[in-house]
Design an enzyme around this catalytic site. Structure first.
Site, PDB file in Angstrom:
ATOM      1  N   THR A   1       1.704   3.714  -2.026  1.00 31.17           N
ATOM      2  CA  THR A   1       1.177   5.006  -2.466  1.00 31.17           C
ATOM      3  C   THR A   1       0.154   5.540  -1.475  1.00 31.17           C
ATOM      4  OG1 THR A   1       1.484   4.314  -4.764  1.00 31.17           O
ATOM      5  CG2 THR A   1       0.085   6.229  -4.381  1.00 31.17           C
ATOM      6  N   TYR A   2      -0.760   4.673  -1.054  1.00 31.85           N
ATOM      7  CA  TYR A   2      -1.805   5.056  -0.104  1.00 31.85           C
ATOM      8  C   TYR A   2      -1.196   5.501   1.221  1.00 31.85           C
ATOM      9  CZ  TYR A   2      -6.002   4.453   2.834  1.00 31.85           C
ATOM     10  OH  TYR A   2      -7.048   4.640   3.701  1.00 31.85           O
ATOM     11  N   VAL A   3      -0.243   4.731   1.720  1.00 28.59           N
ATOM     12  CA  VAL A   3       0.392   5.042   2.998  1.00 28.59           C
ATOM     13  C   VAL A   3       1.141   6.373   2.923  1.00 28.59           C
ATOM     14  CG1 VAL A   3       2.230   4.326   4.565  1.00 28.59           C
ATOM     15  CG2 VAL A   3       0.539   2.668   3.810  1.00 28.59           C
TER      16      VAL A   3
ATOM     17  N   LYS B   1      -1.400   9.246   2.864  1.00 28.19           N
ATOM     18  CA  LYS B   1      -2.048   9.484   4.151  1.00 28.19           C
ATOM     19  C   LYS B   1      -1.078  10.092   5.165  1.00 28.19           C
ATOM     20  CE  LYS B   1      -6.166   8.152   3.079  1.00 28.19           C
ATOM     21  NZ  LYS B   1      -7.246   9.165   2.963  1.00 28.19           N
TER      22      LYS B   1
ATOM     23  N   MET C   1       0.840  -1.203   0.000  1.00 26.05           N
ATOM     24  CA  MET C   1       0.000   0.000   0.000  1.00 26.05           C
ATOM     25  C   MET C   1       0.873   1.251   0.000  1.00 26.05           C
ATOM     26  SD  MET C   1      -2.889  -1.096   2.837  1.00 26.05           S
ATOM     27  CE  MET C   1      -4.001   0.242   2.451  1.00 26.05           C
TER      28      MET C   1
END
Length: 250
Positions: free
Chosen positions: A156-158, A161, A154
């Site tokens: 990119t998501y991490v 965020k 994850m």
């Protein structure tokens, strides 16, 4: 279960990104239930129209690709024209699709940030002038517990965020003199239809239960409760913070 009521939210205009389904739809419904006027955007046009029709009065929806900055800015302006100046903004939209970092192209990386990070900045800067003129407002940037834990697959998501958390602090400092509060809200593993369809297995849930202090499932309403609080005058001196709602992950 009884839910808190915040009379000061009544009549305020709220804007939610990614509000047609999942946690976003819960935000839309719960703010509307407080007597707010709620504008929201999503790519899921049928679901968005159905939710707006269900809520009826004080609900406004427009299909919008949030990676198109001009379209997102225009949607916020359109909601304000229809409902009144936006004084509560919930930057909720995100895409947590799993991927292997080593196989992720630069183009895919940038597309991920365009969904998970950029809209929070674009929407915030679009709503800020209205809030300043109104004498204050509240921005709630939906982050994730994963920004702190950094799970695999994850990246990119991490990364996005984590940037959301820092962005929230920076904007809180910059806009505090105008009484515009900016906070991050970090959910844990919230059970939505997407989670049920893609990732919630008995084995995964058993592992999750071993990691948290409270053994009940997290639901969208649990996150919406926190968002309502952060938007209300009950949180008038809370800004630049990251409120974690994750059942006490240990």
């Amino acid at each position: 279960m009884s839910r808190a009521s915040y009379p000061d939210l009544q009549g305020r205009t709220v804007f939610v990104t990614g509000g047609a389904s999942g946690i976003g739809a819960c935000f839309v419904e719960r703010f509307h239930g407080q007597g707010c006027k709620v504008g929201f955007v999503d790519l899921q046009e049928d679901e968005g129209k159905a939710l707006a029709a269900k809520l009826g009065e004080r609900a406004w929806f427009r299909r919008c690709d949030v990676t198109d900055a001009a379209a997102l800015q225009a949607a916020i302006a359109g909601a304000a024209e229809a409902l009144g100046p936006v004084t509560v903004l919930v930057n909720n939209v995100a895409n947590d699709t799993r991927h292997d970092a080593a196989d992720t192209s630069v183009e895919a990386w940038r597309k991920g940030l365009a969904v998970n990070l950029d809209p929070a900045f674009v929407a915030s800067t679009a709503a800020y002038p209205m809030m300043k003129q109104a004498g204050g407002g509240a921005i709630i940037n939906v982050s994730s517990i994963n920004a702190l834990w950094g799970p695999a697959h994850m990246a990119t998501y991490v990364a996005a965020k984590g940037a959301i958390n820092s962005l929230s602090k920076g904007l809180a400092r910059e806009w505090g003199p105008d009484k515009v509060r900016v906070n991050a809200l970090s959910p844990g593993w919230v059970i939505t239809e997407r989670q049920l369809e893609l990732w919630l297995t008995p084995e995964a849930e058993a592992q999750w239960r071993e990691q948290v202090a409270l053994k009940d499932r997290l639901y969208p309403d649990d996150i919406a409760d926190a968002a309502l609080f952060l938007a209300s005058d009950a949180a008038r001196m809370i800004t630049g913070q990251n409120l974690i709602v994750d059942a006490g992950r240990l």
